[in-house]
Design a protein around this motif. Structure first.
Motif, PDB file in Angstrom:
ATOM      1  N   ALA A 195      -0.361  -5.275   6.155  1.00  0.00           N
ATOM      2  CA  ALA A 195      -0.023  -4.123   6.787  1.00  0.00           C
ATOM      3  C   ALA A 195      -0.850  -4.149   8.280  1.00  0.00           C
ATOM      4  CB  ALA A 195      -0.534  -2.778   6.310  1.00  0.00           C
ATOM      5  N   PRO A 253     -11.229  -2.764   8.709  1.00  0.00           N
ATOM      6  CA  PRO A 253      -9.870  -1.990   8.402  1.00  0.00           C
ATOM      7  C   PRO A 253      -8.418  -2.926   9.050  1.00  0.00           C
ATOM      8  CG  PRO A 253     -10.978  -0.962  10.299  1.00  0.00           C
ATOM      9  CD  PRO A 253     -11.888  -2.191   9.813  1.00  0.00           C
ATOM     10  N   PHE A 254      -7.837  -2.837   8.101  1.00  0.00           N
ATOM     11  CA  PHE A 254      -6.193  -3.416   8.666  1.00  0.00           C
ATOM     12  C   PHE A 254      -6.408  -4.794   8.832  1.00  0.00           C
ATOM     13  CE2 PHE A 254      -5.263   1.032   8.720  1.00  0.00           C
ATOM     14  CZ  PHE A 254      -3.954   1.339   8.180  1.00  0.00           C
ATOM     15  N   LEU A 298       0.808  -1.073   0.038  1.00  0.00           N
ATOM     16  CA  LEU A 298       0.061  -0.021   0.007  1.00  0.00           C
ATOM     17  C   LEU A 298       0.758   1.204   0.106  1.00  0.00           C
ATOM     18  CD1 LEU A 298      -2.895  -0.991   2.378  1.00  0.00           C
ATOM     19  CD2 LEU A 298      -3.214   0.001  -0.107  1.00  0.00           C
ATOM     20  N   GLY A 331      -5.666   5.298   9.221  1.00  0.00           N
ATOM     21  CA  GLY A 331      -4.726   4.929   8.069  1.00  0.00           C
ATOM     22  C   GLY A 331      -5.483   5.826   6.948  1.00  0.00           C
ATOM     23  N   GLU A 332      -5.240   5.125   5.769  1.00  0.00           N
ATOM     24  CA  GLU A 332      -5.758   5.528   4.454  1.00  0.00           C
ATOM     25  C   GLU A 332      -6.894   5.154   3.805  1.00  0.00           C
ATOM     26  OE1 GLU A 332      -2.660   6.503   1.637  1.00  0.00           O
ATOM     27  OE2 GLU A 332      -3.554   5.263   0.212  1.00  0.00           O
ATOM     28  N   ALA A 333      -7.026   4.165   3.335  1.00  0.00           N
ATOM     29  CA  ALA A 333      -7.892   3.392   2.855  1.00  0.00           C
ATOM     30  C   ALA A 333      -7.996   1.862   2.819  1.00  0.00           C
ATOM     31  CB  ALA A 333      -8.357   3.918   1.323  1.00  0.00           C
ATOM     32  N   PRO A 334      -9.093   1.280   2.489  1.00  0.00           N
ATOM     33  CA  PRO A 334      -8.920  -0.133   2.543  1.00  0.00           C
ATOM     34  C   PRO A 334      -8.107  -0.671   1.426  1.00  0.00           C
ATOM     35  CG  PRO A 334     -11.308   0.479   2.666  1.00  0.00           C
ATOM     36  CD  PRO A 334     -10.463   1.662   2.438  1.00  0.00           C
ATOM     37  N   GLY A 335      -7.165  -1.860   1.583  1.00  0.00           N
ATOM     38  CA  GLY A 335      -6.926  -2.712   0.434  1.00  0.00           C
ATOM     39  C   GLY A 335      -7.874  -3.793  -0.020  1.00  0.00           C
ATOM     40  N   GLU A 381      -8.914  -5.905   3.279  1.00  0.00           N
ATOM     41  CA  GLU A 381     -10.243  -5.196   3.798  1.00  0.00           C
ATOM     42  C   GLU A 381     -11.383  -5.130   3.072  1.00  0.00           C
ATOM     43  OE1 GLU A 381      -6.914  -4.072   3.437  1.00  0.00           O
ATOM     44  OE2 GLU A 381      -6.038  -4.605   5.344  1.00  0.00           O
ATOM     45  N   ASN A 403      -9.767   4.432   8.910  1.00  0.00           N
ATOM     46  CA  ASN A 403      -9.187   4.913   7.672  1.00  0.00           C
ATOM     47  C   ASN A 403      -9.806   6.445   7.291  1.00  0.00           C
ATOM     48  OD1 ASN A 403      -7.419   3.129   6.866  1.00  0.00           O
ATOM     49  ND2 ASN A 403      -8.850   1.575   6.666  1.00  0.00           N
ATOM     50  N   HIS A 430       3.342   4.645   8.184  1.00  0.00           N
ATOM     51  CA  HIS A 430       2.320   3.762   7.962  1.00  0.00           C
ATOM     52  C   HIS A 430       2.965   2.347   7.849  1.00  0.00           C
ATOM     53  CE1 HIS A 430      -0.988   1.409   5.693  1.00  0.00           C
ATOM     54  NE2 HIS A 430      -1.682   2.724   5.782  1.00  0.00           N
TER      55      HIS A 430
HETATM   56  N1  URA Z   1      -4.003   0.290   4.610  1.00  0.00           N
HETATM   57  C1  URA Z   1      -4.662   1.254   5.235  1.00  0.00           C
HETATM   58  O1  URA Z   1      -4.509   2.408   5.257  1.00  0.00           O
HETATM   59  N2  URA Z   1      -5.875   1.019   5.670  1.00  0.00           N
HETATM   60  C2  URA Z   1      -6.267  -0.081   5.529  1.00  0.00           C
HETATM   61  O2  URA Z   1      -7.173  -0.572   6.291  1.00  0.00           O
HETATM   62  C3  URA Z   1      -5.266  -1.375   5.309  1.00  0.00           C
HETATM   63  C4  URA Z   1      -4.130  -0.903   4.702  1.00  0.00           C
END
Ligand code: URA
Ligand code: URA
Length: 291
Positions: free
Chosen positions: A161, A156-157, A63, A143-147, A150, A183, A257
């Motif tokens: 990561a 999330p997460f 990510l 964090g930023e956003a789902p991958g 997720e 996120n 991150h």
């Molecule tokens: N990276 C992110 O920023 N958020 C997640 O939920 C998973 C990986």
């Protein structure tokens, strides 16, 4: 301070047990007493995680991958001041008005989000990934956003990561169930690209409502997207990390991150320094509350 090798070695010895535990959790097997990055990188390169990183490269890109140069990110935002930097235990009384405690529950917020189509990210996602964890948490991670993982699991997460994040939380002496994790954006961006400014601005208010509902004592922002969506800073994470910031009366600790740590394990050491400040702050406020 810290530049005298004797002091440095004494300081390191004093912390060696917890440091070793953290590094062990994260897969680093030997510790370089000279702080040189090359030595840390060399030990980290021997670790199982370093191997995992290379295997990750063969599959989905990590990510941390698509990051534009820091100056290019958020270039359209108005010039911002670096938030004032607290020293570790000063500024306990917030200078700015507190985030008003809201009467909303997380469930209220999530039902408002619903099957969201407020931005284009809805087109590529499997499901909305809401903030997850303890609604009474003292500590929140953003964090930023789902991958991909997720997006598939709806939490999330939970991917690679996320597993590293879990180990970091455990190294702090906490459990994942103790904290809350969210996120900036809740839908997986296509190809794991960074959310645009507009996408982030549409989604972020829900995170702010969750913060108002939970009122964590500290928020750890991980990476540039989280940093710049909570704080008005122009500097990137590399400059700001490790220094407590303020988000409407809530302490914020910026750090790297975990996806970035998977790519560059030598940065785990600095991340641990940041997380220790968070742990020590939480310990200090728990103590004063029980006195
Ligand atoms: N990276 C992110 O920023 N958020 C997640 O939920 C998973 C990986
Ligand atoms: N850039 C980011 O966005 N995050 C990091 O952790 C490092 C560089």
């Amino acid at each position: 301070m810290g530049t005298n090798p004797k002091d440095e070695i004494l300081a390191l010895l004093g912390e060696s047990a917890e440091h070793a535990r953290y590094l062990g959790e994260l897969g680093v097997e030997t510790v370089a007493l000279t702080t040189e990055r090359t030595a840390v990188a060399a030990t980290a390169a021997l670790s199982p995680l370093a191997n995992d990183t290379s295997s990750e490269r063969k599959g989905n890109p990590p990510l941390g991958r698509q990051l534009a140069p820091e100056s290019a990110l958020f270039a359209r935002e108005p010039p911002a001041q670096l938030a004032s930097q607290d020293s570790l235990f000063t500024g306990l009384a917030p200078a700015k008005p507190l985030f008003a405690r809201s009467t909303e529950t997380l469930e209220n917020i999530w039902s408002d989000i619903g099957d969201c189509t407020r931005c284009g990210l809805c087109e590529g996602r499997t499901q909305v990934v809401n903030t997850h964890g303890n609604p009474k948490a003292r500590l929140m991670f953003v964090g930023e956003a789902p991958g991909a993982d997720e997006d598939a699991q709806g939490k999330p997460f939970v991917g690679r990561a996320g597993q590293l994040l879990t180990r970091m939380i455990e190294a702090m002496g906490m459990k994942r169930e103790d904290v809350i994790i969210g996120n900036v954006n809740r839908c997986r961006p296509p190809g794991n690209r960074q959310p645009t400014l507009e996408e982030a601005a549409i989604c972020r208010p829900f995170l702010f409502r969750e913060i108002a509902a939970v009122q964590p004592e500290i928020i750890v922002v991980m990476g540039n997207t989280a940093l710049r969506n909570l704080l008005e800073v122009r500097e990137g994470i590399t400059r700001v990390r490790g220094q407590f910031q303020d988000f409407r009366g809530i302490k914020v600790m910026p750090t790297f991150h975990p996806a970035y740590l998977l790519r560059d394990p030598s940065k785990k050491r600095e991340t641990w320094e940041d997380l220790k400040k968070v742990r020590d702050y939480l310990d200090s406020t728990a103590r004063s509350a029980s006195q």
